[in-house]
Scaffold this motif. Structure first.
Motif, mmCIF file in Angstrom:
data_model
loop_
_atom_site.group_PDB
_atom_site.id
_atom_site.type_symbol
_atom_site.label_atom_id
_atom_site.label_comp_id
_atom_site.label_asym_id
_atom_site.label_seq_id
_atom_site.Cartn_x
_atom_site.Cartn_y
_atom_site.Cartn_z
ATOM 1 N N ALA A 16 0.835 -1.210 0.000
ATOM 2 C CA ALA A 16 0.000 0.000 0.000
ATOM 3 C C ALA A 16 0.870 1.260 0.000
ATOM 4 O O ALA A 16 0.711 2.141 -0.853
ATOM 5 N N GLU A 35 9.443 3.867 7.174
ATOM 6 C CA GLU A 35 9.330 2.412 7.379
ATOM 7 C C GLU A 35 10.128 2.002 8.610
ATOM 8 O O GLU A 35 11.287 2.378 8.760
ATOM 9 N N ARG A 45 9.929 -10.298 2.947
ATOM 10 C CA ARG A 45 8.679 -10.860 3.495
ATOM 11 C C ARG A 45 7.880 -11.578 2.419
ATOM 12 O O ARG A 45 7.412 -10.958 1.469
ATOM 13 N N GLN A 105 4.897 -11.313 -3.482
ATOM 14 C CA GLN A 105 4.828 -9.977 -2.863
ATOM 15 C C GLN A 105 6.212 -9.363 -2.665
ATOM 16 O O GLN A 105 6.399 -8.171 -2.862
ATOM 17 N N ASP A 286 -3.905 -3.329 4.944
ATOM 18 C CA ASP A 286 -4.151 -4.112 6.156
ATOM 19 C C ASP A 286 -4.397 -3.236 7.381
ATOM 20 O O ASP A 286 -4.910 -3.736 8.384
ATOM 21 N N GLY A 296 -7.220 -14.545 -2.768
ATOM 22 C CA GLY A 296 -5.982 -13.789 -3.025
ATOM 23 C C GLY A 296 -6.200 -12.292 -3.107
ATOM 24 O O GLY A 296 -5.694 -11.614 -4.002
ATOM 25 N N GLY A 298 -5.895 -9.829 -0.364
ATOM 26 C CA GLY A 298 -5.313 -8.915 0.626
ATOM 27 C C GLY A 298 -4.437 -7.842 -0.005
ATOM 28 O O GLY A 298 -4.664 -6.645 0.160
ATOM 29 N N MET A 299 -3.425 -8.273 -0.739
ATOM 30 C CA MET A 299 -2.523 -7.304 -1.363
ATOM 31 C C MET A 299 -3.268 -6.488 -2.421
ATOM 32 O O MET A 299 -3.034 -5.290 -2.585
HETATM 33 P P1 RFL Z 1 1.978 -4.623 5.066
HETATM 34 O O1 RFL Z 1 2.476 -5.444 3.911
HETATM 35 O O2 RFL Z 1 1.799 -5.301 6.365
HETATM 36 O O3 RFL Z 1 2.992 -3.405 5.228
HETATM 37 C C1 RFL Z 1 2.965 -2.570 6.366
HETATM 38 C C2 RFL Z 1 4.334 -1.938 6.519
HETATM 39 O O4 RFL Z 1 4.305 -1.003 7.581
HETATM 40 C C3 RFL Z 1 5.466 -1.174 8.389
HETATM 41 N N1 RFL Z 1 5.174 -0.645 9.732
HETATM 42 C C4 RFL Z 1 5.597 0.568 10.164
HETATM 43 N N2 RFL Z 1 6.351 1.487 9.570
HETATM 44 C C5 RFL Z 1 6.606 2.630 10.286
HETATM 45 N N3 RFL Z 1 6.154 2.839 11.545
HETATM 46 C C6 RFL Z 1 5.397 1.926 12.165
HETATM 47 N N4 RFL Z 1 4.935 2.156 13.398
HETATM 48 C C7 RFL Z 1 5.091 0.714 11.475
HETATM 49 N N5 RFL Z 1 4.374 -0.388 11.769
HETATM 50 C C8 RFL Z 1 4.432 -1.195 10.712
HETATM 51 C C9 RFL Z 1 5.726 -2.664 8.328
HETATM 52 O O5 RFL Z 1 7.073 -2.975 8.667
HETATM 53 C C10 RFL Z 1 5.406 -2.962 6.859
HETATM 54 O O6 RFL Z 1 6.521 -2.782 6.035
HETATM 55 O O7 RFL Z 1 0.594 -3.925 4.723
HETATM 56 P P2 RFL Z 1 -0.055 -3.403 3.314
HETATM 57 O O8 RFL Z 1 0.898 -2.523 2.576
HETATM 58 O O9 RFL Z 1 -1.397 -2.918 3.659
HETATM 59 O O10 RFL Z 1 -0.172 -4.732 2.412
HETATM 60 C C11 RFL Z 1 -1.081 -5.727 2.748
HETATM 61 C C12 RFL Z 1 -0.543 -7.074 2.287
HETATM 62 O O11 RFL Z 1 0.779 -7.248 2.766
HETATM 63 C C13 RFL Z 1 -1.433 -8.214 2.809
HETATM 64 O O12 RFL Z 1 -2.808 -7.907 2.613
HETATM 65 C C14 RFL Z 1 -1.144 -9.529 2.068
HETATM 66 O O13 RFL Z 1 0.160 -9.979 2.295
HETATM 67 C C15 RFL Z 1 -2.126 -10.579 2.534
HETATM 68 N N6 RFL Z 1 -1.778 -11.889 2.000
HETATM 69 C C16 RFL Z 1 -2.145 -12.195 0.718
HETATM 70 N N7 RFL Z 1 -2.739 -11.262 -0.077
HETATM 71 C C17 RFL Z 1 -3.048 -11.574 -1.363
HETATM 72 O O14 RFL Z 1 -3.546 -10.699 -2.080
HETATM 73 N N8 RFL Z 1 -2.798 -12.815 -1.880
HETATM 74 C C18 RFL Z 1 -2.209 -13.794 -1.147
HETATM 75 O O15 RFL Z 1 -1.993 -14.884 -1.653
HETATM 76 C C19 RFL Z 1 -1.842 -13.503 0.211
HETATM 77 N N9 RFL Z 1 -1.188 -14.401 0.974
HETATM 78 C C20 RFL Z 1 -1.067 -12.801 2.792
HETATM 79 C C21 RFL Z 1 -0.778 -14.060 2.244
HETATM 80 C C22 RFL Z 1 -0.623 -12.481 4.088
HETATM 81 C C23 RFL Z 1 0.073 -13.393 4.836
HETATM 82 N N10 RFL Z 1 0.457 -13.005 6.165
HETATM 83 C C24 RFL Z 1 1.279 -13.675 7.031
HETATM 84 C C25 RFL Z 1 -0.001 -11.756 6.708
HETATM 85 C C26 RFL Z 1 -0.055 -14.987 2.970
HETATM 86 C C27 RFL Z 1 0.379 -14.662 4.267
HETATM 87 C C28 RFL Z 1 1.165 -15.726 4.978
#
Ligand code: RFL
Length: 392
Positions: A16, A35, A45, A105, A286, A296, A298-299
């Motif tokens: 995002a 970050e 990640r 990702q 998120d 799929g 979330g991202m």
């Molecule tokens: P992110 O990727 O969690 O990035 C947030 C960033 O903010 C940083 N942060 C801070 N920075 C400054 N100050 C602070 N106080 C901070 N607190 C945190 C963090 O270090 C990080 O770099 O959120 P964003 O950008 O909203 O993106 C969301 C996606 O990452 C998430 O929805 C997806 O990964 C979900 N997801 C999947 N989505 C899909 O579309 N297809 C998939 O197949 C899929 N598989 C998954 C997934 C998420 C997973 N986990 C563990 C959460 C599989 C897994 C295992």
């Protein structure tokens, strides 16, 4: 205290935050991305693996598709395997152009960082003690401490809260302002990352032993998902049990295995915060919603929020027009709820159709009827393909 000023402070450099940064630069709007983690952690990640067709088109419109996802492999077919019998969805003409981009990702994030920095973007890693102030004033500010311990204050017009589910942005909104819609699916998964050959197509499998999924995460890397017991822990799943269950559930007795590099157990849950804004703080990705993994999305929701945000900010900063800003939350939430429904539908269908010990034989037969409809009804298959592509 070092003081400075910019149009937008972006908190968090995940999909995002980086997309906000790249799109804002294309609009000529200044921003600083903060970050908490070091670059290697952010770029390492391993999470999502699919960029939906809607997002591909979005990046094409912004002239970024080639650099962010250009050479990633794509697929327009999804395999659903029921008791070992394969059904391929999305083979017909109409769907062929609606390809899913198989882009891990971490690759998308690394490329987004490269593009942002190459174009002169301001991205600061390893910031600590981030705090948001004056959110309900016309001129909010973000403070943080850098790696050398120096405190900084950046005042700005807007803050993009892109710091995920556990970040500081949503936690900075006063209690009671946001409505929370939370749902526990009552399902747990074991997630396994392995150096094993990826499947021919993204694969979802229904079996009497429970759900399994198999997805590409690189040329020689796979992610497997296995439905597991609600109280299971990682030690309950040694290598031998993982591969035995993967093979049984996929109906593939000779499936090649490989070293397992990561393994975790998690519960499927979904959460939506409404509205996705408080004063000059807007929440994205998120930080505003969690969606169960099937589908799929979330991202892809994070990427959608980013574009809606940037168009809204562009309206205010360039044209003094607040219309899109006022409808930011409503516009994002329409897609969020649409995808939540799709994800819940797919989750329920693929789990109910297999092991019926939780839901009973009646629900199992209903779920199987839904899967049959996807194979037998072109219009049902088309509606499914549209949702998968992000076009419905
Ligand atoms: P992110 O990727 O969690 O990035 C947030 C960033 O903010 C940083 N942060 C801070 N920075 C400054 N100050 C602070 N106080 C901070 N607190 C945190 C963090 O270090 C990080 O770099 O959120 P964003 O950008 O909203 O993106 C969301 C996606 O990452 C998430 O929805 C997806 O990964 C979900 N997801 C999947 N989505 C899909 O579309 N297809 C998939 O197949 C899929 N598989 C998954 C997934 C998420 C997973 N986990 C563990 C959460 C599989 C897994 C295992």
């Amino acid at each position: 205290m070092a003081r400075e000023s910019t149009s937008v402070v972006v908190v968090g450099a995940g999909p995002a935050g980086l997309t906000v940064g790249n799109l804002l630069r294309r609009c000529g709007i200044s921003c600083v991305v903060l970050e908490r983690q070091p670059p290697a952690r952010v770029m390492g990640r391993q999470r999502a693996g699919v960029v939906e067709y809607r997002a591909v088109r979005m990046f094409e419109e912004w002239g970024l598709a080639d650099r962010l996802i250009g050479d990633a492999p794509s697929d327009e077919i999804l395999e659903i395997r029921v008791d070992g019998n394969s059904r391929l969805l999305g083979q017909d003409e109409g769907n062929a152009s609606r390809r899913m981009i198989l882009c891990p990702q971490q690759v998308f994030v690394r490329r987004s960082i490269e593009v942002f920095l190459a174009e002169g973007g301001d991205l600061r890693f390893e910031v600590a003690d981030v705090a948001l102030d004056g959110l309900d004033t016309g001129r909010p500010a973000v403070t943080y401490r850098d790696g050398a311990g120096v405190r900084h204050e950046i005042d700005c017009e807007f803050i993009a809260g892109c710091d995920g589910d556990h970040g500081i942005s949503r936690a900075s909104v006063p209690a009671g302002v946001l409505s929370v819609y939370a749902y526990d699916h009552g399902i747990a998964w074991l997630s396994v990352l392995a150096d094993a050959p990826p499947p021919q197509h993204p694969l979802l499998a229904v079996s009497p032993y429970g759900f399994a999924g198999h997805f590409a995460r690189g040329p020689q890397t796979s992610r497997f998902y296995l439905q597991c017991g609600l109280t299971d822990q990682v030690p309950d799943w040694p290598d031998e049990r993982v591969w035995q269950q993967v093979r049984a559930r996929l109906g593939a007795a000779d499936l090649p295995t490989g070293p397992i590099t990561d393994r975790e157990v998690f519960r499927l849950r979904s959460v939506v915060y409404d509205p996705m804004a408080y004063g000059r703080l807007l929440l994205l990705g998120d930080a505003a919603h969690i969606i169960a993994p099937l589908g799929g999305k979330g991202m892809n929701l994070a990427l959608h929020d980013a574009e809606v945000f940037v168009r809204a900010i562009r309206g205010v900063v360039r044209d003094g027009d607040h219309t899109a800003l006022q409808s930011y939350s409503r516009d994002c939430l329409r897609r969020v709820w649409n995808y939540q429904e799709f994800s819940r539908w797919l989750t329920e269908t693929l789990h109910d159709a297999g092991d019926d010990s939780q839901v009973g034989p009646f629900r199992r037969q209903l779920a199987r009827a839904r899967l049959d409809r996807l194979s037998n009804s072109p219009s049902a298959a088309q509606a499914f393909a549209d949702l998968l592509a992000g076009l419905a």
